[in-house]
Structures are given as structure tokens and as C-alpha cells.
Motif scaffolding. Structure first.
Motif, PDB file in Angstrom:
ATOM      1  N   LYS A  71       8.618   1.795  75.486  1.00  0.00           N
ATOM      2  CA  LYS A  71       9.636   2.223  76.454  1.00  0.00           C
ATOM      3  C   LYS A  71       9.028   2.410  77.846  1.00  0.00           C
ATOM      4  N   LEU A  72       7.879   3.062  77.877  1.00  0.00           N
ATOM      5  CA  LEU A  72       7.204   3.265  79.167  1.00  0.00           C
ATOM      6  C   LEU A  72       6.831   1.937  79.795  1.00  0.00           C
ATOM      7  N   SER A  73       6.326   1.039  78.970  1.00  0.00           N
ATOM      8  CA  SER A  73       5.863  -0.249  79.458  1.00  0.00           C
ATOM      9  C   SER A  73       7.027  -1.053  80.043  1.00  0.00           C
ATOM     10  N   PHE A  74       8.150  -1.062  79.333  1.00  0.00           N
ATOM     11  CA  PHE A  74       9.329  -1.767  79.856  1.00  0.00           C
ATOM     12  C   PHE A  74       9.813  -1.131  81.151  1.00  0.00           C
ATOM     13  N   GLU A  75       9.863   0.178  81.149  1.00  0.00           N
ATOM     14  CA  GLU A  75      10.378   0.864  82.330  1.00  0.00           C
ATOM     15  C   GLU A  75       9.495   0.594  83.541  1.00  0.00           C
ATOM     16  N   LEU A  76       8.205   0.619  83.303  1.00  0.00           N
ATOM     17  CA  LEU A  76       7.278   0.345  84.393  1.00  0.00           C
ATOM     18  C   LEU A  76       7.452  -1.095  84.879  1.00  0.00           C
ATOM     19  N   ALA A  77       7.557  -2.027  83.959  1.00  0.00           N
ATOM     20  CA  ALA A  77       7.739  -3.442  84.317  1.00  0.00           C
ATOM     21  C   ALA A  77       9.013  -3.611  85.144  1.00  0.00           C
ATOM     22  N   GLU A  78      10.087  -2.932  84.717  1.00  0.00           N
ATOM     23  CA  GLU A  78      11.366  -3.047  85.424  1.00  0.00           C
ATOM     24  C   GLU A  78      11.245  -2.482  86.841  1.00  0.00           C
ATOM     25  N   LYS A  79      10.550  -1.360  86.957  1.00  0.00           N
ATOM     26  CA  LYS A  79      10.428  -0.718  88.276  1.00  0.00           C
ATOM     27  C   LYS A  79       9.505  -1.506  89.200  1.00  0.00           C
ATOM     28  N   ARG A  80       8.488  -2.103  88.627  1.00  0.00           N
ATOM     29  CA  ARG A  80       7.595  -2.946  89.441  1.00  0.00           C
ATOM     30  C   ARG A  80       8.360  -4.151  90.001  1.00  0.00           C
ATOM     31  N   LEU A  81       9.408  -4.557  89.284  1.00  0.00           N
ATOM     32  CA  LEU A  81      10.214  -5.709  89.724  1.00  0.00           C
ATOM     33  C   LEU A  81      11.419  -5.267  90.567  1.00  0.00           C
ATOM     34  N   SER A  82      11.503  -3.957  90.869  1.00  0.00           N
ATOM     35  CA  SER A  82      12.573  -3.382  91.702  1.00  0.00           C
ATOM     36  C   SER A  82      13.957  -3.431  91.074  1.00  0.00           C
ATOM     37  N   ALA A  83      14.022  -3.465  89.751  1.00  0.00           N
ATOM     38  CA  ALA A  83      15.333  -3.435  89.087  1.00  0.00           C
ATOM     39  C   ALA A  83      15.868  -1.999  89.097  1.00  0.00           C
ATOM     40  N   ASP A  84      17.193  -1.884  88.972  1.00  0.00           N
ATOM     41  CA  ASP A  84      17.782  -0.552  88.755  1.00  0.00           C
ATOM     42  C   ASP A  84      17.765  -0.301  87.259  1.00  0.00           C
ATOM     43  N   VAL A  85      17.344   0.899  86.874  1.00  0.00           N
ATOM     44  CA  VAL A  85      17.084   1.147  85.457  1.00  0.00           C
ATOM     45  C   VAL A  85      17.863   2.359  84.964  1.00  0.00           C
ATOM     46  N   ILE A  86      18.512   2.217  83.825  1.00  0.00           N
ATOM     47  CA  ILE A  86      19.054   3.411  83.151  1.00  0.00           C
ATOM     48  C   ILE A  86      18.461   3.496  81.748  1.00  0.00           C
ATOM     49  N   ASN A  87      18.272   4.698  81.290  1.00  0.00           N
ATOM     50  CA  ASN A  87      17.657   4.910  79.984  1.00  0.00           C
ATOM     51  C   ASN A  87      18.612   5.640  79.060  1.00  0.00           C
ATOM     52  N   PHE A  88      18.498   5.313  77.820  1.00  0.00           N
ATOM     53  CA  PHE A  88      19.386   5.898  76.819  1.00  0.00           C
ATOM     54  C   PHE A  88      18.588   5.967  75.522  1.00  0.00           C
ATOM     55  N   SER A  89      18.603   7.131  74.920  1.00  0.00           N
ATOM     56  CA  SER A  89      17.917   7.176  73.628  1.00  0.00           C
ATOM     57  C   SER A  89      18.792   7.879  72.610  1.00  0.00           C
ATOM     58  N   SER A  90      18.602   7.533  71.356  1.00  0.00           N
ATOM     59  CA  SER A  90      19.564   7.946  70.338  1.00  0.00           C
ATOM     60  C   SER A  90      19.602   9.452  70.134  1.00  0.00           C
ATOM     61  N   SER A  91      18.500  10.112  70.431  1.00  0.00           N
ATOM     62  CA  SER A  91      18.490  11.556  70.185  1.00  0.00           C
ATOM     63  C   SER A  91      19.511  12.278  71.055  1.00  0.00           C
ATOM     64  N   SER A  92      19.815  11.666  72.237  1.00  0.00           N
ATOM     65  CA  SER A  92      20.768  12.335  73.123  1.00  0.00           C
ATOM     66  C   SER A  92      22.097  11.577  73.165  1.00  0.00           C
ATOM     67  N   SER A  93      22.313  10.738  72.167  1.00  0.00           N
ATOM     68  CA  SER A  93      23.467   9.855  72.280  1.00  0.00           C
ATOM     69  C   SER A  93      24.585  10.239  71.310  1.00  0.00           C
TER      70      SER A  93
END
Lengths: 423, 312
Positions: B62-84
Motif C-alpha cells: 500500500k505504501l509503495s503504491f501510494e508513493l508511486a502515485e504521488k511521485r507521478l502527481s496523481a490524486d489519491v484516495i485510500n480506503f481500507s476494509s477495517s474502516s469500510s
């Protein structure tokens, strides 16, 4: 009701009109005339067919009926409509209802509520209370109420001792036990056939041995008790071989069936994670599929079943592993076989399995197409094309792998219980 | 070499071609150079919105994807099942459709069920990246593993790679097998028989039940975590016995005739499948894998986003 059905080729080896192109007059549910030309014009409903074949009505063994308890999946009315559309004038329905068919009340409920139906319902009583495989149900009572045979249906009997006692117990009235072979401790959380496909998809597999080990057990227990066993819905070549060997010694008292989907598809059907192919028994590999066809042809397997299991969309339209098992099959069984197995099975072999051997296995009287006999007839054209679309489905559920498929081979009409339905 | 991927989703290695893999590696190499610059961000995915949907626990992926997305300047939202609301009985399709109503372009999803991504790809428009689906696949892990091997040894073709551990419950093993076979490596698996699927050879791999023999054969060992959480019954008698007979330690490594490159997808059970002195040795490229993970994921996101624009 007077009904005149014209231009039908009779396919009934027990009839003097076998293979003749005739017209059939039915009055008040009884066949009163069969001839090249019957001239009646008054007070008669006349239906003229083209290239149609008339056989005795077909029987499905192990149909899931939904009602009582699962009316959101299927009711007695919708399952009858689906059966009729598929050419089945009789169904031996499994006891996996809620409550299960484990007392005479449930048998009577089904019988009483289907009296007016074009389809004859033959309830299969539960071997054990609630189909839990623990305590035997009152099988003599169920037998007297009209249960045609005994099974825990889709719940395979795990306890060897209980199955042995059940086989022994029903001998007093020459009863039949039907078991679906599936060893739960081996199959565990498996969902599909264990093989290359399950390995490459990462889906837990069901080893074919989980079936054949129970087939072997069932046959041994039958030998010991000298009773009758129907091994319901086999799927593997090992099971075919075991039943073939058993039948070589014991010509009667051992019966078996195969679901039509397992004759048509192998496990490559699940490659796209399509849950409509998630069925029990699972679709196995190509060598299993071909040996099932061989088994059917050489009489090792007595009959084909629809393995009809309605499931509501909320439980089916899900990720593969969360989706419920099963597919509806009554309406597509014949058409899918004639379409996909044209080279493997002749029309005569299909009818032999669906109409004669199924009845012999479960002990039902075999009707005939002859004068003075009650009309119990399925009319079909093995070459007619048609498309199975969602809107036309008679079953209350639509969990089928065949939606929007064009078939070659269609059921055109059924006659039974003084009723006629044309499709 | 191809300039675009043959697919609109990354559902698994099974569903991409060798050309796709080589293209992903080529872009990853460029992105690796980017993330080692003082300014690590590029605007490639500006205006692209990505949802990271994790229906199963994950830390590093998850961290790796998020970092990759942010390095590419994408807008990112996160969702995980524990809070869903998943736990409240909402279906996957409803959950995802709700999220997609917020105009999401790409979905990165981890899910406990095999094939969940396949199901989703048939019902929604967004581009889907599989970040792990049950015991099926974990394609970006396989890509970063193969990329790391190639980076260190200069090639994949002809190399002998053994995957060690719980093959039965591992999506990493399956994706690695598919990926390495596509790149023409020789692949074997090693572990106790109960942790190796009966039909694994049908995927074209060899099987070892003895860890020393496996390591003698191999140029590379990809050591998997013993996934006790995926085992509802006992497939091995004890961790102690596993560690003794299948664990890799310094003595074992030193007894080999030639050097073996060690990979591990993490998190490591130190002292179980891998001893600390091996995990932290020069033969181990575990931390390279983590760095390369970001580059590989940037590459995958970038290449799939390019397909989005073509589609539009």
C-alpha cells in the motif's frame, strides 16, 4: 379437452408406432387414436408440427425446488414451468428445502400443492433429520406418504455408519438411497476441480478422489447390506471406472447419474472466473468429461440430470469464491446437449437416458405412446434453433451459463396430467 | 519494442505478454532514475485520480503504491476494509461503484478472494491494478522481483530460480512462476509437500523437497513468508520443524558450491524462513526489491494511464 397433435414422429421403443410419422388424438388426458391421418374438426384443439419428435415425457432426478423455505429462489409453480419448458413432465425433487423433506407433512405439502401441475412432483425424502447426516428420518413413514427415494440431496452423507444403517433400513420396503459422493474432509474449502486450472487460478481445488473415495465406500456399503444405491451426479473418470466394475458384478441395485454440464464443459470454463460455472460436482478435466460420455454410452451411468439449482442474483453475482454453487438447468439441459454434444450422443441416447433409464433407476412406471395410455409426452425438434434469453426464463432464478446462447434443439411442447403446453 | 501495453488492466501476469513485461521494465528504469533525483516528482499523472482499495491488510504494498502515485502527481484516495462498510455486508460491486461515482480513473485493489479483480473489470470502467487477490496473483510483486534479479545479475533468461516456502497459499509464488517463465528462466519450487499444490508441475516448474538440493541447483532463491494466517488447518506440524528443515541460514548458504541471490517479498519472519545474517548479507537484495517496487509501480501506473487517455 380434445387435443389433436399432427405430424409427429414417435420415438418410443415400447410403442407399436415407434418411428412412425403420425397424428395423436388425446381426449381427457388419454391417447384415444394414433394414425396417419385423424380427421376431427369439431371441439378439438389442433396443433400441427414440422420435423417434430414425440417421446414419452422426461424425468429429472435431484431437482432443487426452493419451496418451501427458499421461495425467493424458486417456487413449486416456477420450477414446474421451468421443467415443462425443458421437456420434463416429472421431477424427483431433492429434500434440501426448509424445512427439509424429512416428515410426511413436507411430502404432503409438495404433493398437495402440485396436484394441478402439468409436472408430476416426486419428493425424495431426507435420509437424515434436517439432512444433517446424524439421525435417520422416519423413512417408512415417508415412504408411505409417497417419498420416491431417500437422500440428503446436495449434502453428501459423511458418516459411514449412518449410511450403512440407512441402506439396511430401507430394505424392508425395497427403498432406494441416493447419495451424492463428496468427502468433505478431503474437499475442504475446495471450489473447483483440483488440476492445472485451479493451480493457475489460485482457487482451492477439490481433488477427484474426494468423490471416488465415497463412490467406493457407497458401493462397499451396498454390497454389505445388499440394498440399492443411486450414486448421484458423478464427475470423475475414477468414479466411472468404479461404478463400471461394480455393475459388471451386480447388474441391478447400482445406479448412477451425471449432470449435463459435466458432459459439456471441462474446467477450462472457469478460466475467466465466471461463477455461473461454479457448480457441484465441479467441472473436471477433459479426460474426466470424455469418460463420463463413455460411461453414459456403455450404461455405466444410467441417466443425465439437470443439476438444477436456482440461486438468487444477490448470492450469485459476486466474486467467484463468494458466489454460491449451482446453476439452473431444467430449461437448457436438452438444448445444450443437442447443441454441444451432437457428435457424441444421438437423440435416441439422450431420450433413453432422460426418459427410460432415469425411471428405471428410481423405480417409476414407464409410460408409453399408445392408444388407451395416459398422455405423458415431450415433443421436440433436435434441429430447431432458438436463443435462450433472460426475459424468457421460467425459473425464478437466472443463474445460468447459457444466457443469450443460441441452441440447436428445442422442446416444442409437453402433454401430461390432461394439460398441454407449447413453447 | 512495444510502446504501449496490450491490456487496459493489470489483473495478473498471466494476462500480460513478454513484451508488456519488457516495456514495464524499461519505463521502470527511467522512473528509478527519477526517484533518485533531488526532486523526485513528475507531473505525468496530473488529473488522474486513483483509488487504493485495500480489502485486506497491507503495509508495504500500500505504501509503495501510494508513493508511486504521488511521485507521478496523481490524486489519491485510500480506503481500507477495517474502516469500510464491507463489514456491514455491502457487496464489492456496490462499494466500488460508490467510489467510482466520485470519478475515479484507476483502482488499485487488494482483495482476499481470487479473481475479484476479474469480476470487477467486467463491471466497471476504471482501469484496475491487482495488488494481490487471495491465493491467485500479485503481479507487481513478481514484476519487481524479476526486475531486481535482472538488475543484479544482468539477465533473467536461462537463470535458475527457486521459490521456497508456502507455495500453496502464495499469490507471490504464482505470479513469480508466470513472470519468470515468460522471461524464459528455469523455475523450481521447494517446500514441504503439503505446502506445494499437487498439480504445480503442470505450470512447467520443478519441485524440490530438500532445501539444500534446491539451493545447490539455483542461481536465485525467492524465499516466501510462511503464511500461517492463510492456513485454516495445519499443513506443517510446527514452525520449529519448518525452520530446521526448510529455513535458510548462514551455515546452509556457506555450505553451497556457488553463491545464491536471496530475495524475500517481506515481511520476513526472521529466524523462521530466513535467518537475520542471511537477510542482511550481501547476497540479499531485499531492500533493492523495496526500492524497485516503487519504480515498477510508477511504470505500471504510467503505462495504464496512457491507455486511459487513448480510450478517452
Amino acid at each position: 379437452m380434445r387435443l389433436l397433435l399432427k405430424k409427429l414422429t414417435v420415438l418410443d421403443k415400447n410403442s407399436p408406432h415407434h418411428q412412425e410419422k403420425v397424428s395423436i388424438l388425446i381426449e381427457n388426458g388419454i391417447i384415444t387414436k394414433i394414425g396417419k391421418s385423424i380427421r376431427i374438426t369439431k371441439n378439438v384443439k389442433t396443433v400441427e408440427f414440422k420435423n417434430a419428435i414425440a417421446s414419452i415425457g422426461w424425468l429429472d432426478i435431484g431437482t432443487q425446488i426452493g419451496e418451501p423455505g427458499y421461495e425467493h429462489r424458486e417456487t413449486l409453480e416456477t420450477v414446474a414451468a421451468a421443467a415443462a419448458r425443458g421437456g420434463f413432465t416429472e421431477i424427483a425433487c431433492f429434500p434440501n428445502t426448509k424445512p427439509t423433506i424429512h416428515t410426511k407433512s413436507e411430502v404432503q405439502y409438495i404433493k398437495n400443492n402440485t396436484k394441478e401441475s402439468i409436472v408430476n412432483f416426486h419428493p425424495v425424502g431426507a435420509v437424515s433429520k434436517d439432512c444433517l447426516g446424524e439421525e435417520m428420518s422416519d423413512m417408512i413413514d415417508l415412504h408411505h406418504a409417497g417419498a420416491i427415494a431417500f437422500s440428503d440431496g446436495r449434502r453428501s452423507i459423511q458418516d459411514n455408519g449412518m449410511l450403512m444403517r440407512a441402506l439396511d433400513y430401507v430394505r424392508s420396503f425395497n427403498g432406494l438411497i441416493i447419495n451424492h459422493p463428496h468427502d468433505k474432509s478431503i474437499a475442504r474449502n475446495g471450489m473447483v476441480h483440483e488440476g492445472m486450472m485451479s493451480t493457475s487460478l489460485g482457487i482451492p481445488g477439490i481433488a477427484d478422489m474426494s468423490e471416488s473415495i465415497q463412490v467406493e465406500r457407497d458401493l462397499s456399503l451396498r454390497n454389505y447390506t445388499d440394498s440399492k444405491i443411486f450414486v448421484h451426479n458423478i464427475s470423475s473418470k475414477d468414479s466411472v471406472q468404479k461404478i463400471r466394475s461394480a455393475k459388471a458384478v451386480e447388474k441391478k441395485n447400482v445406479y448412477s447419474s451425471v449432470p449435463y454440464l459435466n458432459l459439456i464443459f471441462n474446467d477450462s470454463a472457469i478460466e475467466q472466473f465466471d461463477a455461473n460455472y461454479k457448480v457441484l460436482p465441479p467441472l473436471r478435466d477433459e479426460s474426466d468429461r470424455t469418460s463420463l460420455i463413455e460411461g453414459l454410452k456403455d450404461g455405466t451411468i444410467d441417466c443425465i440430470t439437470t443439476n438444477h439449482k436456482p440461486v438468487e442474483i444477490e448470492s450469485k453475482h459476486l466474486e467467484f469464491s463468494r458466489s454460491s454453487y449451482g446453476a439452473i438447468g431444467l430449461e437448457t439441459c436438452f438444448a445444450a446437449i443437442t447443441t454441444h454434444l451432437k457428435k457424441a450422443l444421438t437423440v435416441r441416447q439422450i431420450v433413453q437416458s432422460l426418459a427410460y433409464k432415469s425411471r428405471e433407476a428410481i423405480g417409476l412406471a414407464i409410460p408409453t405412446i399408445n392408444v388407451d395410455a395416459p398422455a405423458n409426452i415431450t415433443i421436440f425438434d433436435p434441429d430447431q434453433e432458438w436463443t435462450y434469453d433472460k426475459k424468457s426464463i421460467r425459473s425464478k432464478s437466472s443463474n445460468s451459463p447459457f444466457i443469450n446462447q443460441t441452441f440447436t434443439g428445442k422442446v416444442l411442447a409437453v402433454v401430461n396430467n390432461k394439460k398441454f403446453q407449447q413453447f | 519494442m512495444a510502446t504501449e501495453l496490450s491490456t487496459n488492466h493489470l489483473l495478473g501476469i498471466k494476462y500480460i505478454t513478454k513484451d508488456d513485461i519488457e516495456l514495464i521494465f524499461k519505463r521502470a528504469e527511467e522512473f528509478k532514475e527519477v526517484i533518485n533525483r533531488p526532486i523526485k516528482k513528475v507531473p505525468s499523472l496530473r488529473d488522474v485520480t486513483i483509488a487504493n482499495l485495500f480489502f485486506e491488510n497491507s503495509t508495504r504494498t500500500k505504501l509503495s503504491f501510494e508513493l508511486a502515485e504521488k511521485r507521478l502527481s496523481a490524486d489519491v484516495i485510500n480506503f481500507s476494509s477495517s474502516s469500510s462498510s464491507v463489514k456491514k455486508g455491502e457487496s464489492l460491486l456496490d462499494t466500488v461503484n460508490n467510489i467510482l461515482s466520485m470519478k475515479i480513473d484507476m483502482v488499485v485493489m487488494r482483495h482476499p478472494e481470487p479473481g475479484a479483480h476479474f469480476f470487477l473489470s467486467k463491471h466497471i470502467d476504471a482501469s484496475i491494478i491487482n495488488a494481490g487477490d487471495g491465493t491467485h496473483e500479485h503481479p507487481t510483486q513478481a514484476l519487481l522481483d524479476a526486475y531486481s534479479i535482472q538488475e543484479r545479475l544482468g539477465k533473467i533468461k536461462g537463470l535458475k530460480v527457486v521459490i521456497v516456502g508456502d507455495i500453496r497459499h502464495s499469490r507471490v509464488a504464482l505470479s513469480n512462476i508466470m513472470c519468470l517463465k515468460k522471461l524464459e528462466a528455469k523455475v523450481a519450487v521447494c517446500g514441504p509437500p503439503t505446502l506445494i499444490p499437487k498439480h504445480i508441475k503442470s505450470l512447467g516448474v520443478d519441485v524440490f523437497y530438500n532445501i539444500k538440493e534446491a539451493l545447490e541447483w539455483a542461481d536465485v532463491a525467492n524465499v516466501l513468508r510462511i503464511q500461517l494466517e492463510r492456513q485454516d488447518i495445519k499443513f506443517i506440524p510446527s514452525i520449529r520443524e519448518y525452520q530446521q528443515y526448510f529455513g535458510i541460514n548462514k551455515d546452509l548458504i556457506q555450505s553451497l558450491d556457488s553463491e545464491v541471490l536471496i530475495l524475500h517479498p517481506g515481511p520476513i519472519n526472521r529466524g523462521v524462513e530466513l535467518s537475520s545474517d542471511v537477510a542482511d548479507s550481501d547476497a540479499s537484495i531485499i531492500l533493492d526489491q523495496v526500492e524497485n517496487g516503487v519504480a515498477i509501480r510508477m511504470s505500471v501506473l504510467y503505462l495504464l494511464a496512457a491507455k486511459l487517455k487513448i480510450k478517452a
